[in-house]
Design an enzyme around this catalytic site. Structure first.
Site, short mmCIF file in Angstrom:
data_model
loop_
_atom_site.label_atom_id
_atom_site.label_comp_id
_atom_site.label_asym_id
_atom_site.label_seq_id
_atom_site.Cartn_x
_atom_site.Cartn_y
_atom_site.Cartn_z
N GLY A 21 39.31 42.81 36.32
CA GLY A 21 40.00 42.27 35.14
C GLY A 21 40.92 43.25 34.44
N ASN A 23 44.09 43.59 34.82
CA ASN A 23 45.30 42.86 34.41
C ASN A 23 45.02 41.96 33.21
OD1 ASN A 23 47.85 43.21 36.15
ND2 ASN A 23 46.17 43.28 37.62
N LYS A 100 40.03 31.93 43.83
CA LYS A 100 39.76 30.58 44.28
C LYS A 100 41.05 29.78 44.11
CE LYS A 100 36.02 27.29 43.59
NZ LYS A 100 35.96 26.72 44.88
N ILE A 102 43.63 27.04 43.11
CA ILE A 102 43.77 26.10 41.99
C ILE A 102 44.01 24.71 42.58
CG2 ILE A 102 45.14 25.50 39.93
CD1 ILE A 102 43.51 28.12 39.64
N HIS A 118 50.58 38.92 42.45
CA HIS A 118 50.12 39.22 43.81
C HIS A 118 50.51 40.67 44.15
CE1 HIS A 118 48.87 38.24 47.89
NE2 HIS A 118 49.87 39.02 48.28
N ASP A 159 50.74 31.56 47.43
CA ASP A 159 51.71 32.67 47.31
C ASP A 159 53.14 32.32 47.72
OD1 ASP A 159 49.58 34.30 46.51
OD2 ASP A 159 49.15 34.93 48.56
N GLU A 188 51.59 46.82 37.52
CA GLU A 188 51.25 45.43 37.16
C GLU A 188 50.92 45.32 35.68
OE1 GLU A 188 48.03 44.39 39.88
OE2 GLU A 188 49.48 43.33 41.15
#
Ligand code: GRF
Length: 203
Positions: A21, A23, A100, A102, A118, A159, A188
């Site tokens: 976590g 980000n 997971k 969406i 990504h 992606d 990021e």
């Protein structure tokens, strides 16, 4: 004379994360700044032991835990997510390392309002099965000299949605998958909040 000061923070952000976590933390920290136009209103996570969950609880951010054992039936998982999002009313949904898929119905309902980060320069090393250290290992094995991170809209295909922003890092001969992952995360943590801010300002 009474002057009404309207809060800048009118936009609602729901973050999905499954891992450490970092980000998610960067997004939350950025959202606390005065000039950031949004608030992180919830975290959705599928792993009880994720670092993201600890951070959210320490910072009073509501957490929705969708443990895989409680949602082994796909339709139940989809229904629960729909319910949460109807309740949260996000202006933007941010996928920050959510492992997971969406569900398509949610992608359809929130078209152009779900964005993902990504850890490669998409379309390279993207698609089903490309995540985490696998990506960085492949970059090094292929001898790439540049890698980075991509922020894109989420579509029904893994992606493959339209790219919104990218950041690049140089891959040095002595880089390992771990050192590369770290370098990319540093970028990021700047790119994700900046991109979200710009998108919210345009909404
Ligand atoms: C990030 O590198 C992101 O690009 C990818 O998953 C990773 C999440 O890392 N989608 P963290 O949990 O935010 O540290």
């Amino acid at each position: 004379m009474i002057v009404e000061i309207k809060s800048l923070k009118t936009k609602r952000l729901t973050v999905f994360a499954s891992g450490s976590g970092t980000n998610f933390q960067a997004l939350h920290r950025a959202s606390l700044k005065k000039d950031f136009p949004g608030v992180v209103t919830a975290l959705i996570c599928n792993r009880q032991k994720a670092g993201a969950v600890d951070y959210a609880r320490d910072h009073d951010i509501p957490v929705y835990l969708l443990a895989p054992e409680d949602y082994s039936v796909e339709a139940d998982y989809t229904r629960r997510l729909e319910e949460i999002l109807q309740n949260e009313k996000p202006d933007l949904i941010l996928l920050a390392g959510y492992l997971k898929k969406i569900p398509a119905s949610i992608v359809g309902s929130y078209r152009n309002r779900i964005i993902n980060i990504h850890p490669s320069l998409l379309p390279k090393y993207g698609g089903q099965g490309w995540y985490g250290m696998r990506v960085h290992r492949a970059v090094i094995e292929q001898g790439d000299t540049v890698s980075g991170s991509t922020i894109h809209y989420v579509t029904e295909e893994y992606d493959r949605g339209p790219v919104i922003a990218r950041s690049r890092v140089t891959v040095r001969p002595d880089d390992t998958p771990e050192s590369l992952a770290e370098k990319i995360k540093v970028k990021e943590h700047i790119l994700f909040p900046e991109t979200v801010k710009k998108l919210l300002q345009k909404q």
